[in-house]
Design a protein around this motif. Structure first.
Motif, PDB file in Angstrom:
ATOM      1  N   GLY A 283       2.504 -20.407   1.656  1.00 23.33           N
ATOM      2  CA  GLY A 283       2.378 -19.807   3.032  1.00 23.33           C
ATOM      3  C   GLY A 283       3.266 -20.730   4.108  1.00 23.33           C
ATOM      4  N   VAL A 284       4.120 -21.958   3.819  1.00 23.02           N
ATOM      5  CA  VAL A 284       5.003 -22.472   4.567  1.00 23.02           C
ATOM      6  C   VAL A 284       6.311 -21.746   4.649  1.00 23.02           C
ATOM      7  N   LYS A 285       6.851 -21.345   5.543  1.00 22.86           N
ATOM      8  CA  LYS A 285       8.162 -20.556   5.686  1.00 22.86           C
ATOM      9  C   LYS A 285       9.354 -21.631   5.755  1.00 22.86           C
ATOM     10  N   ASN A 286      10.572 -21.144   5.320  1.00 22.63           N
ATOM     11  CA  ASN A 286      11.257 -22.032   4.976  1.00 22.63           C
ATOM     12  C   ASN A 286      11.717 -22.589   6.518  1.00 22.63           C
ATOM     13  N   GLY A 287      11.845 -21.945   7.389  1.00 23.51           N
ATOM     14  CA  GLY A 287      11.901 -22.466   8.799  1.00 23.51           C
ATOM     15  C   GLY A 287      10.997 -23.617   9.154  1.00 23.51           C
ATOM     16  N   ASP A 288       9.725 -23.540   8.634  1.00 24.89           N
ATOM     17  CA  ASP A 288       8.983 -24.521   8.920  1.00 24.89           C
ATOM     18  C   ASP A 288       8.845 -25.604   8.044  1.00 24.89           C
ATOM     19  N   VAL A 289       9.843 -25.991   7.348  1.00 24.80           N
ATOM     20  CA  VAL A 289       9.728 -27.026   6.142  1.00 24.80           C
ATOM     21  C   VAL A 289       9.133 -28.397   6.703  1.00 24.80           C
ATOM     22  N   GLU A 290       9.652 -28.523   8.081  1.00 22.94           N
ATOM     23  CA  GLU A 290       9.398 -29.855   8.529  1.00 22.94           C
ATOM     24  C   GLU A 290       7.937 -30.203   8.972  1.00 22.94           C
ATOM     25  N   THR A 291       7.151 -29.081   8.742  1.00 22.30           N
ATOM     26  CA  THR A 291       5.565 -29.227   8.911  1.00 22.30           C
ATOM     27  C   THR A 291       4.888 -29.394   7.480  1.00 22.30           C
ATOM     28  N   VAL A 292       5.773 -29.406   6.554  1.00 17.81           N
ATOM     29  CA  VAL A 292       4.934 -29.463   5.164  1.00 17.81           C
ATOM     30  C   VAL A 292       4.192 -30.911   5.184  1.00 17.81           C
ATOM     31  N   GLY A 293       2.724 -30.782   4.739  1.00 14.80           N
ATOM     32  CA  GLY A 293       2.009 -31.970   4.530  1.00 14.80           C
ATOM     33  C   GLY A 293       1.353 -32.670   5.831  1.00 14.80           C
ATOM     34  N   ASN A 294       1.686 -31.950   7.138  1.00 15.02           N
ATOM     35  CA  ASN A 294       1.259 -32.313   8.361  1.00 15.02           C
ATOM     36  C   ASN A 294      -0.411 -32.332   8.593  1.00 15.02           C
ATOM     37  N   ASN A 295      -1.138 -31.681   7.528  1.00 18.34           N
ATOM     38  CA  ASN A 295      -2.560 -31.505   7.701  1.00 18.34           C
ATOM     39  C   ASN A 295      -3.370 -32.096   6.845  1.00 18.34           C
ATOM     40  N   ILE A 296      -2.667 -33.087   5.854  1.00 16.62           N
ATOM     41  CA  ILE A 296      -3.411 -33.743   4.998  1.00 16.62           C
ATOM     42  C   ILE A 296      -3.093 -35.635   4.974  1.00 16.62           C
ATOM     43  N   THR A 297      -3.925 -36.133   4.238  1.00 17.88           N
ATOM     44  CA  THR A 297      -3.714 -37.542   4.026  1.00 17.88           C
ATOM     45  C   THR A 297      -3.602 -37.573   2.654  1.00 17.88           C
ATOM     46  N   ILE A 298      -2.868 -38.499   2.045  1.00 15.77           N
ATOM     47  CA  ILE A 298      -2.950 -39.233   0.816  1.00 15.77           C
ATOM     48  C   ILE A 298      -3.057 -40.780   0.897  1.00 15.77           C
ATOM     49  N   ILE A 299      -4.233 -41.025   0.393  1.00 15.36           N
ATOM     50  CA  ILE A 299      -4.564 -42.516   0.279  1.00 15.36           C
ATOM     51  C   ILE A 299      -3.995 -42.792  -1.321  1.00 15.36           C
ATOM     52  N   CYS A 300      -3.149 -43.279  -1.630  1.00 17.19           N
ATOM     53  CA  CYS A 300      -2.779 -43.673  -2.889  1.00 17.19           C
ATOM     54  C   CYS A 300      -2.979 -45.241  -3.390  1.00 17.19           C
ATOM     55  N   PHE A 301      -3.959 -45.589  -4.138  1.00 16.12           N
ATOM     56  CA  PHE A 301      -4.008 -46.851  -4.473  1.00 16.12           C
ATOM     57  C   PHE A 301      -3.171 -47.679  -5.587  1.00 16.12           C
ATOM     58  N   ASN A 302      -1.803 -46.901  -5.889  1.00 17.90           N
ATOM     59  CA  ASN A 302      -1.144 -47.281  -6.811  1.00 17.90           C
ATOM     60  C   ASN A 302       0.273 -47.741  -6.112  1.00 17.90           C
ATOM     61  N   TYR A 303       0.870 -48.620  -6.839  1.00 22.86           N
ATOM     62  CA  TYR A 303       2.073 -49.376  -6.168  1.00 22.86           C
ATOM     63  C   TYR A 303       3.323 -48.605  -6.295  1.00 22.86           C
TER      64      TYR A 303
END
Length: 344
Positions: free
Chosen positions: A149-169
């Motif tokens: 659903g992300v258009k090419n012109g909106d690539v800068e918005t990728v991932g702006n509505n989620i959070t990743i909490i990564c317990f790995n190094y």
């Protein structure tokens, strides 16, 4: 595109799909790498990079060097009775030398694991193709759903509505997403893709090896690199005193969906994820999904209670139907199976 305010909690089982060690495997590596034989400060056997990282820092301080070698000997002797290297360091929280050499050991082991992983062929400077089939990994499905659903012109918005909490190094997520953006969107160079991923809300509660700009994924680390990488690693007690905890609290308290991938539900990690300001009479409307590969479904009630208690100190059995646990399914198959439930 994922639901707004979705939080992904990532454990070692998720990175294992790329060839990174699980917790018990990391313990084995650290135990072996803590064996040193020295004669007159000449290294006879042991990991040269770790030894030089210590000697280069404490030149002319033989007593301090000896104390660091003794600390590694203690790790080698006693680590079998710790659930993880993090737990061992936390157990010896009053010993800064244990923490220092433990972080050096982690930095070396994870940097070597990145170098031998399936992702090591991706260059920081070149838009190369991953040389192995990524379609069977959880990150492949994750990226597809993230970009949908992300258009090419909106690539800068990728991932702006989620959070990743990564317990790995490791930096597998950062590297994979950067490469995936380059491949999925037209005329997006590697550096732009990296900046997009850098802006995403990716939290490493225990730190990581550091920025991909400063420490290239897959390169052999020098003693200086090992030292610098180790300084990016955070112990459990340090994470509680840093700005990491408020970031986790903000993400978890506002989550609409929480997805646990390859996560082992260790008590100290659950404590970091717990929403501290929840009322015993309030319940957060949050749906959760979790892999439980290697666990038996006989613990399901207990596991669901642990998850629900992240949001409230009271067990709300009425909310059990909001917790979805999948046994016998690894991260890749899990995301494919539940993909329709995770997107708008």
């Amino acid at each position: 595109m994922f639901r707004d305010n979705t939080v992904f909690v990532i454990g070692a089982g998720a990175s294992a799909e790329f060839g990174l060690p699980l917790g018990h495997q990391l313990l084995t590596l650290v135990k072996a790498n803590c064996r040193f034989e020295v004669s007159g400060w000449t290294l006879i056997s042991g990991v040269e990079e770790i030894y030089k990282a210590i000697v280069n820092r404490y030149t002319k301080h033989d007593d301090i060097i000896a104390a660091h070698l003794e600390a590694m000997g203690e790790i080698n002797r006693a680590i079998d009775f710790a659930g993880s290297i993090d737990e061992f360091i936390n157990r010896h929280g009053d010993d800064p030398i244990i923490a220092e050499v433990g972080k050096l050991q982690i930095a070396y082991a994870i940097s070597e694991a990145e170098r031998s992983s399936h992702l090591s062929s991706i260059s920081k400077h070149a838009e190369t193709q991953i040389e192995w089939n990524t379609s069977e990994t959880w990150m492949h499905t994750f990226a597809q759903l993230l970009f949908d659903g992300v258009k090419n012109g909106d690539v800068e918005t990728v991932g702006n509505n989620i959070t990743i909490i990564c317990f790995n190094y490791d930096r597998c997520i950062e590297l994979f997403l950067t490469d995936a953006i380059v491949k999925a969107f037209r005329n997006v160079p590697f550096d732009q893709a990296y900046k997009i991923v850098e802006r995403m809300n990716i939290i490493h509660p225990y730190g990581s090896l550091g920025s991909l700009r400063h420490h290239t994924f897959g390169h052999r680390a020098t003693p200086q690199d090992i030292r610098a990488m180790s300084e990016n690693i955070v112990t459990w007690s340090e994470s509680q005193r840093s700005d990491i905890t408020p970031k986790i609290q903000t993400a978890m308290s506002g989550a609409s969906t929480v997805v646990f991938l390859g996560f082992a539900f260790a008590p100290q990690n659950m404590k970091l994820l717990s929403v501290q300001n929840s009322s015993p009479y309030d319940e957060q409307v949050c749906e959760t999904f979790a892999t439980a590969y290697g666990y038996n479904s006989v613990i399901e009630d207990r596991l669901k209670t642990k998850i629900l208690n992240l949001f409230s100190p009271v067990e709300y059995r009425i909310n059990f139907d909001r917790v979805h646990i999948q046994y016998g399914m690894k991260c890749a198959d899990f995301l494919k199976a539940h993909s329709m439930a995770l997107v708008n």
